[in-house]
Design an enzyme around this catalytic site. Structure first.
Site, short mmCIF file in Angstrom:
data_model
loop_
_atom_site.label_atom_id
_atom_site.label_comp_id
_atom_site.label_asym_id
_atom_site.label_seq_id
_atom_site.Cartn_x
_atom_site.Cartn_y
_atom_site.Cartn_z
N CYS A 78 0.86 -1.20 0.00
CA CYS A 78 0.00 0.00 0.00
C CYS A 78 0.89 1.24 0.00
CB CYS A 78 -0.88 0.03 1.25
SG CYS A 78 -1.84 -1.45 1.54
N CYS A 124 2.47 2.98 -3.32
CA CYS A 124 1.68 3.96 -4.08
C CYS A 124 1.30 5.16 -3.22
CB CYS A 124 0.41 3.33 -4.64
SG CYS A 124 0.70 2.07 -5.88
N HIS A 125 0.78 4.86 -2.00
CA HIS A 125 0.16 5.92 -1.20
C HIS A 125 1.16 6.66 -0.32
CE1 HIS A 125 -3.97 4.73 -2.22
NE2 HIS A 125 -3.60 3.48 -2.04
N CYS A 140 -8.37 -1.85 -4.20
CA CYS A 140 -6.94 -1.56 -4.36
C CYS A 140 -6.13 -2.86 -4.36
CB CYS A 140 -6.46 -0.68 -3.21
SG CYS A 140 -5.83 0.92 -3.71
N CYS A 200 -35.02 0.52 13.51
CA CYS A 200 -33.82 1.07 14.15
C CYS A 200 -34.17 2.32 14.93
CB CYS A 200 -32.76 1.42 13.10
SG CYS A 200 -32.39 0.12 11.91
N CYS A 238 -35.34 2.50 18.79
CA CYS A 238 -34.31 2.58 19.83
C CYS A 238 -33.43 3.81 19.64
CB CYS A 238 -33.42 1.33 19.80
SG CYS A 238 -34.21 -0.14 20.47
N HIS A 239 -32.84 3.96 18.46
CA HIS A 239 -31.68 4.85 18.33
C HIS A 239 -32.03 6.30 18.01
CE1 HIS A 239 -29.06 1.44 18.87
NE2 HIS A 239 -29.72 0.78 17.93
N ARG A 292 -21.97 -5.27 13.62
CA ARG A 292 -22.82 -4.62 14.61
C ARG A 292 -24.27 -4.56 14.12
NH1 ARG A 292 -25.42 -4.13 17.84
NH2 ARG A 292 -25.63 -2.71 19.62
N CYS A 296 -27.76 -6.09 15.77
CA CYS A 296 -29.00 -5.35 16.01
C CYS A 296 -30.18 -6.09 15.38
CB CYS A 296 -28.91 -3.93 15.44
SG CYS A 296 -28.60 -2.67 16.70
#
Lengths: 107, 262
Positions: free
Chosen positions: B78, B81-82, B116, B178, B181-182, B219, B223
């Site tokens: 990586c 190039c970067h 990439c 969702c 709750c959130h 995650r 949920c």
């Protein structure tokens, strides 16, 4: 792959100073009580022993058990009396062994 | 407030294009946005804030090694190039998902890294959500820590809208969305923990419940299972739509990757 470890400690200390050291080791700490989604028991795979030595003399020894969380973290203090090498080693199930050394320069 | 008024207000706060106030009707107001880290215990917060104690840093250091390791038929790292990730990857995680005009599709950070790897390094894709993919994502996301989420790409609008539709849709045996709750009950307790506002500003992150490091998709699967809904299949487009919407909704919030959550 070598075990991943994060250690924090001062590189320099005054004679008689209290030095704080922390270690964080990457380890799954599989407790041996769980089952896979197909019902097969997952064998225990934990770190069982942690030892810190300063210039060869043991300054901390800890036994670890299945209830200890993954990626065990230790923080401890000791009094720096002389320059030396702080040596950490971890031992565990399935022949797990990891070690690290750091130098502390006491002025 | 008039549309013009809200545009001016949005302009004053440096908020461009996407999160215009009129689009935020029904959303948590900017002034009330709270990161999950503000709703968790001081102990967990301290664990997140200290690099010596944050287990997510174990993935970051592995990611740093991968960043500098040559891979694939192109034999490129990586870094070849970067260059230094601290400069090249600064802010990158804060502006993903992004619309990739070349491929005419939206991608999240994991998708950009995979592209990439396959196209530039000519290497086989890393296992999605596997330890190496998570480590690289953690290392790249770490370079955005403290920077504000910037969801300003107009080309993402349709994806954000479909994400919002999913977010508001009742699902599962508990018939919850969702938002129940959130958006409507954040800060109140569920099983001893404060309900978060559902912001994506810490991902990928270390979750104490997992005893491991994981992605936003993981995650979201949690949920969905909690709502007793069937999670979308791994890598499904619904996750990308939800991620785009959640990032838009959290526009302006500082990134915390790699965060720690209970």
């Amino acid at each position: 792959m070598t075990a991943r470890v994060i250690i924090t400690a001062p590189t320099k200390a005054k004679k008689g100073e209290i030095v704080t050291v922390t270690t964080l080791l990457a380890h799954v700490m599989e407790n041996g009580f769980r089952h896979s989604s197909t019902g097969v028991p997952i064998p225990r795979d934990i770190v069982t022993e942690f030892v810190a030595r300063y210039n060869g003399a043991e300054i901390l020894r800890a036994s670890l058990y299945p209830a200890i969380a993954a990626n065990p973290y230790f923080a401890f203090e000791f009094v720096a009396e002389e320059s030396g090498i702080l040596d950490f080693s971890w031992m565990g199930d399935n022949g797990f062994a990891a070690s690290r050394q750091i130098a502390i320069n006491v002025e | 407030m008039t549309v013009l008024g809200s545009r001016i207000l949005a302009g004053l706060f440096g908020v461009a294009l996407a999160p215009l106030a009129e689009l935020r009707a029904g959303e948590i107001p900017f002034a009330e946005l709270r990161s999950g880290s503000e709703l968790m215990s001081p102990d967990t917060r301290a664990m997140q804030d200290a690099d010596s104690a944050n287990p997510g840093m174990l993935w970051v250091i592995e990611g740093e090694a991968l960043w500098n390791a040559k891979a694939g038929a192109a034999n490129l790292a990586c870094a070849d190039c970067h260059g230094a990730a601290e400069l090249a990857m600064r802010g990158v995680a804060a502006r993903h998902p992004a619309f990739d005009a070349k491929r005419n599709q939206a991608v999240n950070l994991a998708g950009s890294i995979e592209w990439c790897r396959v196209e530039r390094q000519k290497a086989p894709a890393l296992t999605a959500e596997g330890p190496e993919a998570l480590a690289l994502e953690a290392y790249v996301a770490r370079q955005s820590r403290g920077l504000s989420i910037a969801s300003t790409d107009a080309a993402l609008r349709p994806l954000i809208e479909s994400g919002r539709e999913l977010y508001l849709r009742r699902q599962g045996q508990l018939d919850l969305s969702c938002a129940h709750c959130h958006t409507e009950n954040w800060g109140r307790k569920l099983a001893g923990l404060a309900l978060s506002q559902g912001h994506p500003n810490g991902y990928p992150l270390y979750r104490l419940e997992w005893q491991s490091f994981g992605s936003l998709e993981r995650r979201l699967r949690n949920c969905l299972t909690g709502m007793r809904a069937e999670p979308y299949p791994a890598g499904a487009s619904e996750y990308l739509a939800l991620e785009a919407y959640l990032k838009w909704r959290a526009h302006g919030m500082p990134m915390e990757s790699p965060a720690v959550r209970p």
